[in-house]
Design a protein around this motif. Structure first.
Motif, mmCIF file in Angstrom:
data_model
loop_
_atom_site.group_PDB
_atom_site.id
_atom_site.type_symbol
_atom_site.label_atom_id
_atom_site.label_comp_id
_atom_site.label_asym_id
_atom_site.label_seq_id
_atom_site.Cartn_x
_atom_site.Cartn_y
_atom_site.Cartn_z
ATOM 1 N N ASN A 20 0.818 -1.201 0.000
ATOM 2 C CA ASN A 20 0.000 0.000 0.000
ATOM 3 C C ASN A 20 0.858 1.259 0.000
ATOM 4 O OD1 ASN A 20 -2.932 -0.951 0.297
ATOM 5 N ND2 ASN A 20 -1.801 -2.200 1.746
ATOM 6 N N SER A 21 1.980 1.186 -0.682
ATOM 7 C CA SER A 21 2.866 2.343 -0.783
ATOM 8 C C SER A 21 2.220 3.396 -1.686
ATOM 9 C CB SER A 21 4.209 1.922 -1.382
ATOM 10 O OG SER A 21 4.037 1.556 -2.734
ATOM 11 N N PRO A 22 2.617 4.648 -1.566
ATOM 12 C CA PRO A 22 2.071 5.688 -2.447
ATOM 13 C C PRO A 22 2.260 5.360 -3.930
ATOM 14 C CG PRO A 22 3.286 6.696 -0.642
ATOM 15 C CD PRO A 22 3.514 5.204 -0.554
ATOM 16 N N GLU A 23 3.375 4.724 -4.258
ATOM 17 C CA GLU A 23 3.619 4.370 -5.649
ATOM 18 C C GLU A 23 2.613 3.336 -6.146
ATOM 19 O OE1 GLU A 23 5.988 4.278 -3.255
ATOM 20 O OE2 GLU A 23 7.211 6.012 -3.833
ATOM 21 N N ARG A 24 2.345 2.335 -5.324
ATOM 22 C CA ARG A 24 1.382 1.296 -5.725
ATOM 23 C C ARG A 24 -0.028 1.867 -5.802
ATOM 24 N NH1 ARG A 24 2.691 -4.218 -6.022
ATOM 25 N NH2 ARG A 24 4.815 -4.597 -5.381
ATOM 26 N N GLN A 25 -0.372 2.776 -4.883
ATOM 27 C CA GLN A 25 -1.692 3.394 -4.919
ATOM 28 C C GLN A 25 -1.855 4.229 -6.184
ATOM 29 O OE1 GLN A 25 -1.956 5.407 -1.162
ATOM 30 N NE2 GLN A 25 -2.365 3.536 -0.023
ATOM 31 N N ALA A 26 -0.824 4.956 -6.566
ATOM 32 C CA ALA A 26 -0.874 5.764 -7.787
ATOM 33 C C ALA A 26 -1.024 4.871 -9.013
ATOM 34 C CB ALA A 26 0.371 6.633 -7.894
ATOM 35 N N GLU A 27 -0.302 3.778 -9.042
ATOM 36 C CA GLU A 27 -0.397 2.849 -10.166
ATOM 37 C C GLU A 27 -1.803 2.259 -10.256
ATOM 38 O OE1 GLU A 27 0.441 0.809 -13.555
ATOM 39 O OE2 GLU A 27 1.622 2.395 -12.611
ATOM 40 N N ALA A 28 -2.388 1.920 -9.128
ATOM 41 C CA ALA A 28 -3.744 1.372 -9.129
ATOM 42 C C ALA A 28 -4.745 2.396 -9.657
ATOM 43 C CB ALA A 28 -4.135 0.928 -7.727
ATOM 44 N N ARG A 29 -4.590 3.658 -9.284
ATOM 45 C CA ARG A 29 -5.472 4.706 -9.805
ATOM 46 C C ARG A 29 -5.314 4.847 -11.318
ATOM 47 N NH1 ARG A 29 -3.788 7.271 -5.076
ATOM 48 N NH2 ARG A 29 -2.254 8.496 -6.208
ATOM 49 N N ASN A 30 -4.083 4.802 -11.802
ATOM 50 C CA ASN A 30 -3.845 4.903 -13.243
ATOM 51 C C ASN A 30 -4.492 3.746 -13.991
ATOM 52 O OD1 ASN A 30 -2.393 7.270 -13.058
ATOM 53 N ND2 ASN A 30 -0.405 6.255 -13.007
ATOM 54 N N GLN A 31 -4.342 2.536 -13.469
ATOM 55 C CA GLN A 31 -4.917 1.368 -14.131
ATOM 56 C C GLN A 31 -6.439 1.444 -14.127
ATOM 57 O OE1 GLN A 31 -3.269 -2.086 -12.230
ATOM 58 N NE2 GLN A 31 -1.263 -1.815 -13.164
ATOM 59 N N SER A 32 -7.017 1.916 -13.038
ATOM 60 C CA SER A 32 -8.465 2.042 -12.947
ATOM 61 C C SER A 32 -8.989 3.050 -13.961
ATOM 62 C CB SER A 32 -8.856 2.460 -11.529
ATOM 63 O OG SER A 32 -10.240 2.666 -11.435
ATOM 64 N N ALA A 33 -8.329 4.187 -14.065
ATOM 65 C CA ALA A 33 -8.743 5.208 -15.029
ATOM 66 C C ALA A 33 -8.595 4.691 -16.451
ATOM 67 C CB ALA A 33 -7.928 6.480 -14.835
#
Length: 53
Positions: A20-33
């Motif tokens: 749940n690092s900031p990098e992984r959270q950002a990547e998850a948001r990008n993939q969702s979008a």
């Protein structure tokens, strides 16, 4: 608290921080979008065609 419980809690905290690092959270948001945008295109969404449907 037993040593086993302490060890398990420490491992869980480490695993949580790793996944749940900031990098992984950002990547998850990008993939969702990306999935939403390209899913709309594939479905022929009016918003992607510039019309009202």
């Amino acid at each position: 608290m037993s040593d086993t419980v302490k060890d398990l809690q420490a491992q869980a905290a480490k695993d949580y921080a790793q996944h749940n690092s900031p990098e992984r959270q950002a990547e998850a948001r990008n993939q969702s979008a990306f999935a939403r945008i390209h899913g709309n295109e594939a479905a022929g969404s009016a918003s992607q065609k510039g019309g009202r449907g």
